[in-house]
Scaffold this motif. Structure first.
Motif: not given
Length: 217
Positions: A136, A139, A145-147, A154, A158, A160-162
């Motif tokens: 991920l 990380r 976890e990415l919050h 966001r 967002e 980087y949510d990949r």
């Protein structure tokens, strides 16, 4: 009197820990001490003592051109009071995004974050786990976890949510006044030791900050 804070280093620009050219602030001291950590030099408490006012003064010339601020360590939440005072002063001077890395889990710090809304835009939580996969973006291990804590967080993070890609394997190179060299970024397993082997085969000597009690995967 300004609050004391222990820092490992400050650097600008950092391009590997979030989008754009960022101010990087690394806290000194970590009580979590993850097995296989690449930054054992930031574990010891009590080094790099300065004040929050001095930190703000040091980063002020960069605030107008920085695309964001990344805070890591060490462990920022081991100096919780200093961390949040620093965040408040930064917020008063810039509307750029703030990303924080912590080894504490979301359940351990979510109440603290709720009491100080909007100081952090995005946060990566959880300890580095050397036995976890590393697939991920942003990380070091997949348990982290990415919050997104604000709308700006966001918007900025967002992407980087990949899954990780080759561009995520880049490093920023930093040099200290005493000749030390630091690499900023999130390496793949064993990257530091491979670099050490390459340099030593060419006749150079390299000491690395990785926790070598555990083999890199």
């Amino acid at each position: 009197m300004s609050t004391a804070i222990n820092l490992s280093r400050i650097h600008f620009p950092v391009t590997t820990l979030g989008p754009g050219r960022r101010i990087g602030i690394w806290f000194q001291g970590c009580s979590i001490r993850c097995a296989g950590c690449i930054s054992m030099d930031t574990w010891v408490h009590g080094r790099g003592t300065t004040t929050i006012d001095q930190v703000v003064e040091a980063i002020s010339p960069w605030l107008s051109t920085a695309d964001g601020i990344t805070i890591s360590g060490g462990e920022p939440f081991d100096q919780r009071e200093a961390l949040f005072q620093l965040l408040k002063l930064i917020r008063a001077r810039t509307d750029t995004d703030i990303l924080v890395f912590t080894g504490y889990t979301w359940t351990k710090i979510s109440d603290v974050l709720a009491s100080s809304p909007s100081l952090i835009d995005a946060i990566v939580t959880g300890p580095f786990e050397i036995d976890e996969k590393q697939t991920l973006a942003l990380r070091g291990s997949d348990n982290q976890e990415l919050h997104f804590l604000t709308p700006l967080g966001r918007t900025r993070f967002e992407c980087y949510d990949r899954s990780i890609n080759e561009r995520d394997r880049s490093f920023d190179v930093m040099f200290g006044d005493n000749g030390d060299l630091w690499l900023a970024g999130i390496p793949a397993r064993g990257d530091f030791r491979r670099l050490q082997t390459i340099l030593e085969s060419a006749g150079s000597t390299l000491r690395i900050s990785e926790d070598t009690r555990f083999p890199s995967l």
